[in-house]
Design a protein around this motif. Sequence first.
Motif, mmCIF file in Angstrom:
data_model
loop_
_atom_site.group_PDB
_atom_site.id
_atom_site.type_symbol
_atom_site.label_atom_id
_atom_site.label_comp_id
_atom_site.label_asym_id
_atom_site.label_seq_id
_atom_site.Cartn_x
_atom_site.Cartn_y
_atom_site.Cartn_z
ATOM 1 N N LEU A 4 -9.748 -0.164 2.397
ATOM 2 C CA LEU A 4 -8.575 0.025 1.540
ATOM 3 C C LEU A 4 -8.450 -1.135 0.551
ATOM 4 O O LEU A 4 -8.142 -0.935 -0.629
ATOM 5 C CB LEU A 4 -7.299 0.146 2.375
ATOM 6 C CG LEU A 4 -7.118 1.427 3.189
ATOM 7 C CD1 LEU A 4 -5.883 1.319 4.087
ATOM 8 C CD2 LEU A 4 -7.008 2.638 2.279
ATOM 9 N N LEU A 6 0.838 -1.186 0.000
ATOM 10 C CA LEU A 6 0.000 0.000 0.000
ATOM 11 C C LEU A 6 0.874 1.237 0.000
ATOM 12 O O LEU A 6 2.098 1.148 0.171
ATOM 13 C CB LEU A 6 -0.972 0.003 1.178
ATOM 14 C CG LEU A 6 -0.448 0.124 2.598
ATOM 15 C CD1 LEU A 6 -1.603 0.489 3.524
ATOM 16 C CD2 LEU A 6 0.162 -1.161 3.093
ATOM 17 N N SER A 7 0.266 2.385 -0.168
ATOM 18 C CA SER A 7 1.028 3.628 -0.175
ATOM 19 C C SER A 7 1.454 3.968 1.254
ATOM 20 O O SER A 7 0.828 3.545 2.233
ATOM 21 C CB SER A 7 0.197 4.772 -0.761
ATOM 22 O OG SER A 7 -0.796 5.198 0.158
ATOM 23 N N ASP A 32 -1.438 5.778 2.980
ATOM 24 C CA ASP A 32 -2.509 4.898 3.448
ATOM 25 C C ASP A 32 -2.067 4.069 4.655
ATOM 26 O O ASP A 32 -2.864 3.817 5.558
ATOM 27 C CB ASP A 32 -3.001 3.983 2.320
ATOM 28 C CG ASP A 32 -3.829 4.736 1.286
ATOM 29 O OD1 ASP A 32 -4.448 5.763 1.643
ATOM 30 O OD2 ASP A 32 -3.845 4.299 0.121
ATOM 31 N N SER A 36 -11.183 -1.009 -2.152
ATOM 32 C CA SER A 36 -10.986 0.084 -3.111
ATOM 33 C C SER A 36 -9.725 -0.102 -3.950
ATOM 34 O O SER A 36 -9.408 0.738 -4.793
ATOM 35 C CB SER A 36 -10.940 1.425 -2.376
ATOM 36 O OG SER A 36 -9.779 1.480 -1.558
ATOM 37 N N LYS A 39 -6.647 -0.023 -2.867
ATOM 38 C CA LYS A 39 -5.496 0.709 -2.323
ATOM 39 C C LYS A 39 -4.587 -0.185 -1.488
ATOM 40 O O LYS A 39 -3.452 0.182 -1.203
ATOM 41 C CB LYS A 39 -5.975 1.891 -1.475
ATOM 42 C CG LYS A 39 -6.655 2.967 -2.284
ATOM 43 C CD LYS A 39 -7.082 4.112 -1.395
ATOM 44 C CE LYS A 39 -7.726 5.226 -2.201
ATOM 45 N NZ LYS A 39 -8.091 6.357 -1.325
#
Length: 185
Positions: free
Chosen positions: A154, A136-137, A140, A157, A159
Amino acid sequence: MATGALSLRALVLGPLHVNALGNGRGSIHMCASVIPSKLGHLEPNNLVLSTNTSVTFVKMGFANPKFPASAAFDAINSALTASEADRKDAIKKGSGLYAFTLKNKAGETESWHIDLKQKGAVGTGTGEKPDVTLALSDDDFGKLVAGKANAQRLFMSGKLKIKGDVMKATKLDPVLKKAQTKAKL
């Protein structure tokens, strides 16, 4: 160098490790150095050089300035190692090796792992054969650890990408909740 004096040299290019040398006369010489990332992290080890001098390697922290949310790994490690009972409880509840691969705004990626199989501690890199890898980022991840994002949302979606045992990933929630109070992101 006079007794009690301190010598400090530092070069920081990656994960920071410190070694200290006692000269047997009361002074300590410290040198901060970098262990190449491909080696992962070093466990605390004592290397005896003579009868009265030793070198100790100590992992200082897991935060990477290019990944601001990575400071959470220090908070997670603190929560895991707060007491032997906490560590054993986390291992019992988590029973797995959890890898995290974060991507920052510059598009760079870096990995950390939480070993809840044996050690009950955080490390750099993905660890050896993770049961589950979460990608993930950095943003996030920071929101997730701070309790401002929901892992299920997350994931739904797109992400949060999960590779491996998805059900194991659900066992991380109590560990992340303990770290929420310590993380300052």
